[in-house]
Design an enzyme around this catalytic site. Structure first.
Site, PDB file in Angstrom:
ATOM      1  N   ASP A  36       0.907  -1.146   0.000  1.00 26.03           N
ATOM      2  CA  ASP A  36       0.000   0.000   0.000  1.00 26.03           C
ATOM      3  C   ASP A  36       0.943   1.192   0.000  1.00 26.03           C
ATOM      4  OD1 ASP A  36      -1.426   2.269   0.836  1.00 26.03           O
ATOM      5  OD2 ASP A  36      -2.974   0.997   1.698  1.00 26.03           O
ATOM      6  N   HIS A  37       1.068   1.870  -1.131  1.00 26.66           N
ATOM      7  CA  HIS A  37       2.173   2.833  -1.229  1.00 26.66           C
ATOM      8  C   HIS A  37       2.025   3.987  -0.232  1.00 26.66           C
ATOM      9  CE1 HIS A  37      -0.463   5.222  -3.878  1.00 26.66           C
ATOM     10  NE2 HIS A  37       0.353   6.233  -3.666  1.00 26.66           N
TER      11      HIS A  37
ATOM     12  N   HIS B 194      -5.769   2.876   1.274  1.00 31.84           N
ATOM     13  CA  HIS B 194      -5.087   4.072   1.778  1.00 31.84           C
ATOM     14  C   HIS B 194      -5.821   4.742   2.958  1.00 31.84           C
ATOM     15  CE1 HIS B 194      -2.974   3.299  -1.824  1.00 31.84           C
ATOM     16  NE2 HIS B 194      -3.673   4.048  -2.633  1.00 31.84           N
TER      17      HIS B 194
HETATM   18  C1  BG6 Z   1      -3.529   4.834  -6.196  1.00 34.20           C
HETATM   19  C2  BG6 Z   1      -4.875   4.875  -6.850  1.00 34.20           C
HETATM   20  O1  BG6 Z   1      -3.432   3.763  -5.314  1.00 34.20           O
HETATM   21  O2  BG6 Z   1      -3.313   6.046  -5.482  1.00 34.20           O
HETATM   22  C3  BG6 Z   1      -4.977   6.088  -7.769  1.00 34.20           C
HETATM   23  O3  BG6 Z   1      -5.071   3.695  -7.585  1.00 34.20           O
HETATM   24  C4  BG6 Z   1      -4.626   7.358  -7.046  1.00 34.20           C
HETATM   25  O4  BG6 Z   1      -6.288   6.193  -8.322  1.00 34.20           O
HETATM   26  C5  BG6 Z   1      -3.301   7.197  -6.305  1.00 34.20           C
HETATM   27  O5  BG6 Z   1      -4.530   8.392  -8.000  1.00 34.20           O
HETATM   28  C6  BG6 Z   1      -3.038   8.403  -5.407  1.00 34.20           C
HETATM   29  O6  BG6 Z   1      -1.743   8.300  -4.877  1.00 34.20           O
HETATM   30  P1  BG6 Z   1      -0.909   9.580  -4.459  1.00 34.20           P
HETATM   31  O7  BG6 Z   1       0.344   9.031  -3.904  1.00 34.20           O
HETATM   32  O8  BG6 Z   1      -0.719  10.382  -5.705  1.00 34.20           O
HETATM   33  O9  BG6 Z   1      -1.760  10.305  -3.460  1.00 34.20           O
END
Ligand code: BG6
Length: 491
Positions: free
Chosen positions: A181-182, A244
């Protein structure tokens, strides 16, 4: 807990290597780690896929990605050195081809080797790849470790996530699985734990006794862009909430773990997620908002009658001793006014106001705002006396900005941390099987009601470039509250 380096060479095999993720995130992050001297002494990155690349054309394709997607400053020499570790294997996802892959990797083995298998493919390929790796004996840890990184989405609902867990557990031990989960790789997200547990001033206030409510916002300016075809089947709850937003909630609401070690941390996260009771249909209707931006149905790749939500707002309660009765308002959407992610902790008003009501009418409650992006930092809002008045109050902010304290380039990309942790064997920032399933258990009932043919929870449409559907404001207004906004100042 980070494992010891066993000194063996490490192969990072990326399935789906010709795709977007490899070019945008994985390679820039691995290259940064390389430039910082954090890669293992001996390593190679093996791109695997159907696209007809040679080693050279693969390297050139990745270099283009560096130019397009990365701000990193580097020399040609550094890139050339790094690129010499990149190879490409063109194969299909069949047993025969996986046997060839296995032989290819074994040739490099010597005294043994470590391997990371990274799933950067569409999610429906994950079980098959794990099966093939198992069948071709590539997951056995005889001479070196084997780890598998799995990208989100992990399943599309609770049943499919359970299924996927069951399938991959046939070939892998849980400790070999790194579910990404980044958001957990973001410095500011990790700092939620540090702020809470490395300071003594917050924790005594961190409960229903002093906190009125919590808001978690992940707002995006962009629409669905080139991902419309994928997104149309997914929607905001699966794309952002199940992972997230619930991860952010669990870090804000969890009890202090006994250590920063993966098991301790993940146990506490599961505990807090388990304290959120799944909503009934009526609760979903009262406590959620389901929106789609106007124009979404005309995006290339979407169904012209699509009811896929691009915006969601959800009120949740954590039913435990610490949080009983404190609402957690979560919202996320695409095509909004600005891109920003923040967690707002709003404190209760003082129990008794001793200042004349006329002077104190503008009093706002104390707030602690954790800015996750873009202007990363923490702000404290409190009341101060306006000079030269009897007792007029004004809200002022005390601000910490990462950029001021640590410099402009201090924040690495989330993938850098996560890839490094995979190599060192630290699974703290990855989600465990029960955690993913518990999160789906919260989201599933909302999805069911939203997608029910009865249409109990209607889809609302919002103007792109604003702050989402008015129903989202009404959700809080019914509780006598409003969303906190940020445009250089909290409102
Ligand atoms: C991803 C989603 O996990 O997270 C995307 O699939 C979203 O739809 C993105 O745009 C948002 O990540 P960040 O790091 O740009 O807030």
């Amino acid at each position: 807990m980070a494992g010891k380096d066993n000194g063996l060479p490490t192969s990072i095999v990326i399935f789906g290597a010709s795709g977007d993720l490899t070019q945008r995130k994985l390679i820039p992050s691995l290259f940064n780690l390389f430039c910082k001297g954090r890669m293992p002494k001996m390593f190679r990155i093996v791109g695997y896929g159907n696209t007809a690349f040679t080693d050279d054309s693969f390297r050139a394709h990745l270099k283009e990605g560096m130019e397009q997607f990365s701000d990193a400053k580097y020399t040609e020499k550094e890139w050339e050195e790094f690129a010499s570790h990149l190879v490409y294997v063109k194969h299909a996802y069949t047993r025969e081809d996986f046997e060839q892959l296995s032989r290819f990797l074994d040739e490099w083995q010597g005294e043994g080797d470590n391997r990371i298998y990274y799933m950067a493919t569409p999610p429906d390929a994950y079980p098959k790849i794990v099966d093939l790796l198992g069948e071709t004996k590539q997951l056995k840890e005889e001479k070196g470790w084997r780890r598998v990184v799995i990208e989100k989405p992990f399943g599309t609902d609770l049943a499919s996530a359970q299924n996927l867990n069951e399938q991959i557990h046939k070939a892998l031990n849980e400790r070999q699985i790194y579910r990404i989960d980044h958001y957990l790789g973001k410095e500011t997200v990790q700092n939620i734990l540090v702020s809470r547990f490395a300071n003594t001033i917050f924790e005594p206030l961190w409960s229903r006794n002093y906190i009125d409510h919590v808001e978690i916002t992940v707002a995006e300016k962009v629409g669905v862009e080139h991902r419309a075809k994928f997104y149309d089947k997914v929607g905001v709850l699966r794309d952002m909430f199940q992972n997230h937003l619930l991860q952010l909630l669990s870090l804000v609401a969890m009890e202090p773990p006994v250590s920063f070690e993966a098991t301790a941390l993940r146990n506490e996260k599961v505990k807090v997620l388990s304290a959120i009771h799944p909503m009934t249909e009526d609760e979903v209707v009262q406590s959620t908002v389901r929106g789609q931006y106007k124009g979404y149905r005309e995006e290339e790749g979407t169904d012209p009658n699509s009811t896929t939500p691009t915006y969601g707002a959800v009120r949740l309660y954590v039913d435990n001793w610490r949080w009983q009765g404190v609402p957690f308002y979560l919202r996320s959407g695409k095509a909004l006014k600005e891109k920003f992610s923040q967690v707002v902790i709003e404190f209760k008003r003082p129990p008794h106001l001793l200042f004349p009501a006329s002077e104190a009418r503008d009093m706002t409650p104390n707030m602690l705002v954790l800015y996750l992006q873009p202007d990363e930092g923490i702000h404290w809002r409190f009341e101060a006396k306006v000079p030269d008045t009897v007792a007029e109050l004004s809200s002022v902010d005390m601000e910490f900005h990462y950029e001021d304290s640590f410099g402009k380039t201090a924040l690495p990309d989330a993938y850098e941390r996560l890839l490094l942790d995979t190599m060192t064997g630290d699974a703290s920032l990855f989600t465990r099987a029960d955690e993913v399933e518990t999160a789906w258990g919260i989201i599933d009932p909302i999805i069911h009601t939203w997608e029910a043919p009865s249409g109990k929870q209607p889809l609302t449409f919002y103007e792109p470039g604003l702050w989402g559907p008015k129903e989202s404001d009404e959700l809080l207004a019914r509780d006598g509250r409003s969303w906190s906004m940020w445009d250089g100042k909290i409102h």
